[in-house]
Scaffold this motif. Structure first.
Motif, PDB file in Angstrom:
ATOM      1  N   ARG A 148      31.720  33.199  44.387  1.00 11.02           N
ATOM      2  CA  ARG A 148      32.768  32.175  44.475  1.00 11.02           C
ATOM      3  C   ARG A 148      32.619  31.341  45.731  1.00 11.02           C
ATOM      4  O   ARG A 148      32.998  30.178  45.763  1.00 11.02           O
ATOM      5  CB  ARG A 148      34.155  32.825  44.456  1.00 11.02           C
ATOM      6  CG  ARG A 148      34.551  33.298  43.088  1.00 11.02           C
ATOM      7  CD  ARG A 148      35.879  33.999  43.050  1.00 11.02           C
ATOM      8  NE  ARG A 148      36.901  33.383  43.882  1.00 11.02           N
ATOM      9  CZ  ARG A 148      38.056  33.943  44.159  1.00 11.02           C
ATOM     10  NH1 ARG A 148      38.350  35.126  43.694  1.00 11.02           N
ATOM     11  NH2 ARG A 148      38.935  33.340  44.911  1.00 11.02           N
ATOM     12  N   ALA A 149      32.035  31.917  46.771  1.00 10.06           N
ATOM     13  CA  ALA A 149      31.820  31.207  48.033  1.00 10.06           C
ATOM     14  C   ALA A 149      30.519  30.410  48.016  1.00 10.06           C
ATOM     15  O   ALA A 149      30.137  29.834  49.025  1.00 10.06           O
ATOM     16  CB  ALA A 149      31.810  32.202  49.190  1.00 10.06           C
ATOM     17  N   GLY A 150      29.831  30.421  46.876  1.00  8.60           N
ATOM     18  CA  GLY A 150      28.602  29.655  46.750  1.00  8.60           C
ATOM     19  C   GLY A 150      27.356  30.380  47.207  1.00  8.60           C
ATOM     20  O   GLY A 150      26.278  29.805  47.246  1.00  8.60           O
TER      21      GLY A 150
ATOM     22  N   ARG B  67      36.015  39.689  29.925  1.00  4.62           N
ATOM     23  CA  ARG B  67      36.728  38.684  30.719  1.00  4.62           C
ATOM     24  C   ARG B  67      36.068  38.507  32.086  1.00  4.62           C
ATOM     25  O   ARG B  67      35.918  37.378  32.572  1.00  4.62           O
ATOM     26  CB  ARG B  67      38.190  39.088  30.907  1.00  4.62           C
ATOM     27  CG  ARG B  67      39.003  39.036  29.651  1.00  4.62           C
ATOM     28  CD  ARG B  67      40.413  39.497  29.929  1.00  4.62           C
ATOM     29  NE  ARG B  67      41.125  39.727  28.688  1.00  4.62           N
ATOM     30  CZ  ARG B  67      42.320  40.286  28.630  1.00  4.62           C
ATOM     31  NH1 ARG B  67      42.942  40.673  29.733  1.00  4.62           N
ATOM     32  NH2 ARG B  67      42.908  40.464  27.465  1.00  4.62           N
ATOM     33  N   ALA B  68      35.694  39.615  32.693  1.00  6.89           N
ATOM     34  CA  ALA B  68      35.064  39.561  34.020  1.00  6.89           C
ATOM     35  C   ALA B  68      33.739  38.814  33.955  1.00  6.89           C
ATOM     36  O   ALA B  68      33.453  37.965  34.805  1.00  6.89           O
ATOM     37  CB  ALA B  68      34.867  40.973  34.565  1.00  6.89           C
ATOM     38  N   ARG B  69      32.928  39.108  32.950  1.00  7.06           N
ATOM     39  CA  ARG B  69      31.637  38.406  32.805  1.00  7.06           C
ATOM     40  C   ARG B  69      31.850  36.914  32.590  1.00  7.06           C
ATOM     41  O   ARG B  69      31.145  36.084  33.164  1.00  7.06           O
ATOM     42  CB  ARG B  69      30.830  39.000  31.660  1.00  7.06           C
ATOM     43  CG  ARG B  69      30.158  40.308  32.006  1.00  7.06           C
ATOM     44  CD  ARG B  69      29.355  40.831  30.835  1.00  7.06           C
ATOM     45  NE  ARG B  69      28.121  40.094  30.655  1.00  7.06           N
ATOM     46  CZ  ARG B  69      26.917  40.544  30.959  1.00  7.06           C
ATOM     47  NH1 ARG B  69      26.786  41.743  31.480  1.00  7.06           N
ATOM     48  NH2 ARG B  69      25.848  39.817  30.755  1.00  7.06           N
TER      49      ARG B  69
ATOM     50  N   LYS C 122      31.051  31.407  35.451  1.00  7.34           N
ATOM     51  CA  LYS C 122      31.480  30.054  35.807  1.00  7.34           C
ATOM     52  C   LYS C 122      30.811  29.565  37.085  1.00  7.34           C
ATOM     53  O   LYS C 122      30.793  28.370  37.354  1.00  7.34           O
ATOM     54  CB  LYS C 122      33.001  30.006  35.991  1.00  7.34           C
ATOM     55  CG  LYS C 122      33.790  30.268  34.737  1.00  7.34           C
ATOM     56  CD  LYS C 122      35.273  30.312  35.053  1.00  7.34           C
ATOM     57  CE  LYS C 122      36.079  30.721  33.839  1.00  7.34           C
ATOM     58  NZ  LYS C 122      37.502  30.913  34.170  1.00  7.34           N
ATOM     59  N   TYR C 123      30.300  30.490  37.876  1.00  6.66           N
ATOM     60  CA  TYR C 123      29.727  30.151  39.174  1.00  6.66           C
ATOM     61  C   TYR C 123      28.208  30.057  39.066  1.00  6.66           C
ATOM     62  O   TYR C 123      27.540  31.051  38.769  1.00  6.66           O
ATOM     63  CB  TYR C 123      30.132  31.193  40.219  1.00  6.66           C
ATOM     64  CG  TYR C 123      31.626  31.294  40.355  1.00  6.66           C
ATOM     65  CD1 TYR C 123      32.328  30.360  41.102  1.00  6.66           C
ATOM     66  CD2 TYR C 123      32.347  32.285  39.696  1.00  6.66           C
ATOM     67  CE1 TYR C 123      33.713  30.417  41.205  1.00  6.66           C
ATOM     68  CE2 TYR C 123      33.727  32.355  39.794  1.00  6.66           C
ATOM     69  CZ  TYR C 123      34.393  31.418  40.551  1.00  6.66           C
ATOM     70  OH  TYR C 123      35.760  31.482  40.646  1.00  6.66           O
TER      71      TYR C 123
ATOM     72  N   ILE D  36      23.332  37.246  36.275  1.00  4.89           N
ATOM     73  CA  ILE D  36      23.555  38.597  35.761  1.00  4.89           C
ATOM     74  C   ILE D  36      22.229  39.131  35.240  1.00  4.89           C
ATOM     75  O   ILE D  36      21.557  38.477  34.451  1.00  4.89           O
ATOM     76  CB  ILE D  36      24.615  38.602  34.645  1.00  4.89           C
ATOM     77  CG1 ILE D  36      25.949  38.081  35.186  1.00  4.89           C
ATOM     78  CG2 ILE D  36      24.774  40.011  34.060  1.00  4.89           C
ATOM     79  CD1 ILE D  36      27.023  37.901  34.135  1.00  4.89           C
ATOM     80  N   LYS D  37      21.859  40.305  35.717  1.00  5.15           N
ATOM     81  CA  LYS D  37      20.632  40.980  35.271  1.00  5.15           C
ATOM     82  C   LYS D  37      21.045  42.214  34.482  1.00  5.15           C
ATOM     83  O   LYS D  37      21.798  43.045  34.974  1.00  5.15           O
ATOM     84  CB  LYS D  37      19.773  41.416  36.461  1.00  5.15           C
ATOM     85  CG  LYS D  37      19.417  40.310  37.420  1.00  5.15           C
ATOM     86  CD  LYS D  37      18.276  39.514  36.917  1.00  5.15           C
ATOM     87  CE  LYS D  37      17.840  38.516  37.976  1.00  5.15           C
ATOM     88  NZ  LYS D  37      17.056  37.452  37.465  1.00  5.15           N
ATOM     89  N   GLU D  38      20.566  42.319  33.277  1.00  3.85           N
ATOM     90  CA  GLU D  38      20.886  43.483  32.452  1.00  3.85           C
ATOM     91  C   GLU D  38      19.846  44.558  32.722  1.00  3.85           C
ATOM     92  O   GLU D  38      18.982  44.854  31.899  1.00  3.85           O
ATOM     93  CB  GLU D  38      20.965  43.064  30.991  1.00  3.85           C
ATOM     94  CG  GLU D  38      22.115  42.093  30.781  1.00  3.85           C
ATOM     95  CD  GLU D  38      22.301  41.647  29.357  1.00  3.85           C
ATOM     96  OE1 GLU D  38      21.561  42.096  28.465  1.00  3.85           O
ATOM     97  OE2 GLU D  38      23.203  40.821  29.147  1.00  3.85           O
TER      98      GLU D  38
END
Length: 83
Positions: free
Chosen positions: A3-5, A41-43, A48-49, A54-56
């Motif tokens: 969120r902070a970039g 929901r979290a994903r 959005k950022y 995300i690495k599975e």
């Protein structure tokens, strides 16, 4: 951090420890939510950022030396990061 970039990686091998749990508790505004719905929901939120990926994958090793972290996945891939 995302969120902070800051460039951020979220690892998720999709094997939740709470997979048999029917409802979440202890997360404000989320009481009674199914853990699978909470995760979806979290994903959605973190995706959005643009600074978050995300690495599975499964993380096997995390080591810190000085201000640098070394992360090694189960497949042997290494990533490095700092705070």
């Amino acid at each position: 951090m995302g969120r902070a970039g800051r460039k951020t990686v979220l690892f998720d091998e999709d094997k939740p420890h709470n997979r048999v749990t029917q409802e979440s508790h202890g997360f404000i505004t989320q009481d009674g939510v199914k853990p699978s719905d909470f995760k979806k929901r979290a994903r959605t939120d973190v995706q959005k950022y643009p600074s978050v990926s995300i690495k599975e994958k499964r993380v096997e090793i995390i080591e810190k030396s000085g201000g640098v972290f070394r992360i090694q996945t189960k497949e042997g891939k290494e990533l490095y990061g700092s705070m």
